[in-house]
Design an enzyme around this catalytic site. Structure first.
Site, short mmCIF file in Angstrom:
data_model
loop_
_atom_site.label_atom_id
_atom_site.label_comp_id
_atom_site.label_asym_id
_atom_site.label_seq_id
_atom_site.Cartn_x
_atom_site.Cartn_y
_atom_site.Cartn_z
N LEU A 16 11.03 1.75 12.03
CA LEU A 16 11.16 0.39 11.29
C LEU A 16 12.51 0.15 11.05
O LEU A 16 13.28 -1.15 11.19
CB LEU A 16 10.34 0.24 10.38
CG LEU A 16 10.18 -1.43 9.70
CD1 LEU A 16 9.92 -2.34 10.53
CD2 LEU A 16 9.09 -1.17 8.59
N ALA A 17 13.08 1.01 10.56
CA ALA A 17 14.67 0.74 9.80
C ALA A 17 15.62 0.52 11.02
O ALA A 17 16.34 -0.60 11.35
CB ALA A 17 15.18 1.72 8.94
N SER A 44 7.47 5.59 10.60
CA SER A 44 7.09 4.17 10.56
C SER A 44 5.70 3.91 11.07
O SER A 44 4.73 3.17 10.45
CB SER A 44 8.12 3.31 10.93
OG SER A 44 9.33 3.32 10.54
N TRP A 46 3.21 5.85 11.51
CA TRP A 46 2.07 6.48 10.98
C TRP A 46 1.96 6.16 9.64
O TRP A 46 0.77 6.55 9.03
CB TRP A 46 2.56 8.15 10.71
CG TRP A 46 2.65 8.69 12.23
CD1 TRP A 46 2.69 8.25 13.39
CD2 TRP A 46 2.63 10.33 12.39
NE1 TRP A 46 3.25 9.17 14.18
CE2 TRP A 46 2.77 10.42 13.76
CE3 TRP A 46 2.79 11.31 11.57
CZ2 TRP A 46 2.86 11.51 14.33
CZ3 TRP A 46 2.67 12.69 11.86
CH2 TRP A 46 2.66 12.66 13.31
N GLN A 48 0.22 4.11 6.52
CA GLN A 48 -1.10 3.51 6.47
C GLN A 48 -1.18 2.51 5.36
O GLN A 48 -1.89 1.57 5.70
CB GLN A 48 -2.04 4.73 6.04
CG GLN A 48 -2.53 5.68 7.37
CD GLN A 48 -3.46 6.84 6.78
OE1 GLN A 48 -3.70 6.86 5.57
NE2 GLN A 48 -3.75 7.75 7.73
N HIS A 231 2.64 14.00 -0.70
CA HIS A 231 1.42 13.12 -0.95
C HIS A 231 0.23 13.92 -1.27
O HIS A 231 0.04 15.01 -0.65
CB HIS A 231 1.29 12.35 0.41
CG HIS A 231 0.25 11.02 0.38
ND1 HIS A 231 -1.03 11.07 0.10
CD2 HIS A 231 0.66 9.75 0.52
CE1 HIS A 231 -1.43 9.99 -0.22
NE2 HIS A 231 -0.55 9.21 0.20
N ARG A 276 2.60 9.73 -7.77
CA ARG A 276 2.23 10.74 -6.84
C ARG A 276 2.71 12.13 -7.30
O ARG A 276 1.70 12.95 -7.06
CB ARG A 276 2.84 10.30 -5.65
CG ARG A 276 2.22 9.07 -4.77
CD ARG A 276 2.60 8.97 -3.40
NE ARG A 276 2.18 7.84 -2.74
CZ ARG A 276 2.41 7.44 -1.46
NH1 ARG A 276 3.75 7.58 -1.00
NH2 ARG A 276 1.56 6.53 -1.08
N HIS A 335 5.77 14.46 2.37
CA HIS A 335 5.40 12.97 2.80
C HIS A 335 6.75 12.18 2.91
O HIS A 335 6.68 11.47 3.94
CB HIS A 335 4.65 12.49 1.74
CG HIS A 335 4.11 11.04 2.29
ND1 HIS A 335 3.25 10.85 3.62
CD2 HIS A 335 4.20 9.84 1.80
CE1 HIS A 335 3.00 9.48 3.59
NE2 HIS A 335 3.47 8.92 2.58
N ARG A 370 9.49 7.82 -5.21
CA ARG A 370 9.31 6.59 -4.53
C ARG A 370 8.02 5.85 -5.09
O ARG A 370 6.81 6.45 -5.05
CB ARG A 370 9.32 6.89 -3.12
CG ARG A 370 8.93 5.54 -2.11
CD ARG A 370 8.83 5.73 -0.83
NE ARG A 370 7.82 6.58 -0.26
CZ ARG A 370 6.55 6.31 0.18
NH1 ARG A 370 6.63 5.12 0.40
NH2 ARG A 370 5.63 7.20 0.70
N SER A 375 8.64 2.12 1.09
CA SER A 375 9.42 2.49 2.02
C SER A 375 9.42 1.30 3.33
O SER A 375 10.46 1.36 3.79
CB SER A 375 8.88 3.83 2.72
OG SER A 375 7.46 3.98 2.77
#
Length: 506
Positions: A16-17, A44, A46, A48, A231, A276, A335, A370, A375
């Protein structure tokens, strides 16, 4: 070695970036190099959860920024967080205009979901748990249609090219066994994270932190590499990588329990929606004690699982597990890498000519932990900024230095590295484990000197050993307290401080 002169940004990475940067770099000719076909082997696709943004009347960007800073445990650059969250709505609308089919409410607005540590429901989703692939598919179609973008698939980054001043002037790309030195006025690293360094991960195993390692070798500053997010609900069914059970399941009321059905984090309805790192340590602790850890969605989701969370449902069913009837066994998995190449919100790094964006970059917006679904927002919002900044770079003449290629690790060595990273540089760390991990890395380094995965792992483990406190995603069992003054780790190859330079936070 072949040489190609390219008069525009050279972007390494097709997530995506990287694709957001490529689209915004026009009309400058832009070359995108990706190690696998588009839509494959990038985090990106993957993802969800979705894109976090202040989209409802009850929310605002300032509140989103405050939640981001709170999750980051004192190390978030608050000005950068405000810039990111201010771009939230515009970024989601840009993605939607490209064809990303976000879920909508009855009034046609963006449907939003609640995820952990958010004070408001603000995660824009696609098809329940299919945001990443759907969003990236829209960008791939746009990139393939863009006349200014050329894509080299199955191209591997082997080295950065510099001149005598240290300016980055291009990169060495390997395709079909042939090496090409591509000279360009700007190189954008969008190489993804480092989850593949861990034996237990939810990310593509090919993501080994090699972009970060190459940037460090070139002299770029690396920021906070010790901060890795695990995660808490990776599905534990013996697969590598581990399928992910999205946090949105807990947002819908699913609960974490042990084998006896007892809640892992308490009876309160929102107990499982803590940050998290807290949830991951609870899951890790229950497993270490032999109690097991499971995500129970039978009541909260139940019969609606196939339609509301189709990706998770399919992963469970492929493993012979029906989540409508049986709790899902879970374990923490590597993650997301909060640390990485120090970069501004427009991608500039400490080296002229080198930009970094996405998970390989550390802009300061995530700090030590994060906030969920930030992200994808960062990748798109800062990707767009980075594309525009990289396109403004002009060509530089003069001699370039010969680039040095690094060796690959053997499959056996990579397996040993991944196991030691999960066992000793994972959810709970201590000096003994980190020292064992670094000793193994030293042995691997002797057999394959300069191997990028080993260097990336050393940056993470060495900084973790030097940080004698617990903060965010970094937890030291031998230093469980948090220092009063937050401090950044800043590493540069030319600093003379090796892997142990820690600076006070600005």
């Amino acid at each position: 070695m072949n040489r190609l002169r390219h008069d525009g940004p050279l972007i390494i990475g097709g997530g995506l970036a990287g694709l957001s940067a490529a689209l915004e770099a026009g009309p400058r000719p832009t070359l995108v190099v990706t190690p696998a076909p588009l839509l494959q082997a990038c985090s990106s696709a993957w993802a969800q959860g979705g894109v976090a943004a202040a989209l409802s009347a009850q929310d605002d960007p300032a509140l989103h920024a405050a939640d981001t800073a709170a999750a980051g445990a004192g190390l978030v650059d608050e000005a950068t967080a405000r810039a990111l969250t201010a771009d939230g709505r515009a970024t989601v609308e840009w993605l939607a205009a490209l064809g990303a089919p976000f879920d909508r409410d009855v009034d046609g607005g963006f449907a939003v979901s609640l995820e952990a540590a958010h004070s408001k429901a603000r995660v824009a989703r696609v098809g329940g748990d299919g945001a990443g692939r759907a969003i990236l598919s829209a960008l791939v179609a746009s990139v393939r249609a863009a006349p200014h973008v050329e894509v080299w698939e199955n191209g591997r980054l082997r080295a950065l090219v510099q001149d005598a001043t240290g300016r980055v002037r291009g990169a060495v790309i390997e395709r079909d066994g042939r090496l090409t030195e591509v000279l360009a006025p700007a190189v954008v690293l969008a190489t993804g994270g480092a989850g593949g360094l861990f034996a237990r991960t939810t990310t593509p195993v090919a993501l080994l932190g090699e972009g970060m390692a190459l940037a460090w070798l070139a002299g770029a500053e690396v920021l906070d590499p010790e901060f890795v997010q695990f995660h808490p609900t990776a599905i534990d069914v013996g697969l590598d990588p581990m399928p992910l059970a999205t946090e949105a399941l807990r947002g819908e009321g699913s609960r974490l329990i042990d084998a006896e059905g007892r809640f892992l984090l308490g009876d309160e309805p929102d107990a499982d929606l803590k940050a998290r790192d807290i949830v991951a340590r609870a899951v890790h602790g229950a497993r270490a004690e032999g109690r097991g850890a499971y995500l129970d969605a039978r009541t909260a989701v139940g019969a609606h699982f196939p339609t509301e969370f189709p990706a998770v449902f399919a992963a469970c069913m492929r493993a012979g597990l029906d989540p409508r009837e049986t709790p899902i066994p879970v374990a923490p998995g590597a993650h997301y890498h909060m640390g990485g190449i120090a970069a501004g919100r427009d991608g500039h790094t400490s080296l002229p000519g080198l930009f970094a964006v996405g998970e390989c970059a550390a802009t300061g917006v995530h700090g030590a932990n994060r906030l969920a679904s930030n992200s994808l927002l960062e990748a798109a919002a800062f990707g767009r900024r980075t594309g525009r900044a990289a396109a403004a770079e002009t060509g530089v003449d003069g001699k370039v230095l010969k680039a040095a290629l690094t060796p690959d690790l053997s499959p056996e060595a990579l397996t040993a590295l991944r196991v030691t990273m999960s066992d000793n540089v994972g959810v709970v760390r201590d000096a003994d484990g980190l020292t064992r991990a670094l000793a193994l890395m030293e042995r691997l380094e002797q057999a394959a000197r300069g191997a990028l995965p080993v260097l990336a792992a050393r940056l993470i483990a060495g900084a973790a050993l030097d940080r004698r406190e617990s903060r965010g995603g970094h937890y030291r069992a031998d230093y469980p307290g948090t220092d009063a003054a937050p401090r950044h780790t800043r590493l540069r190859r030319d600093s003379g401080a090796g892997l142990s330079e820690i600076m006070a936070a600005e």
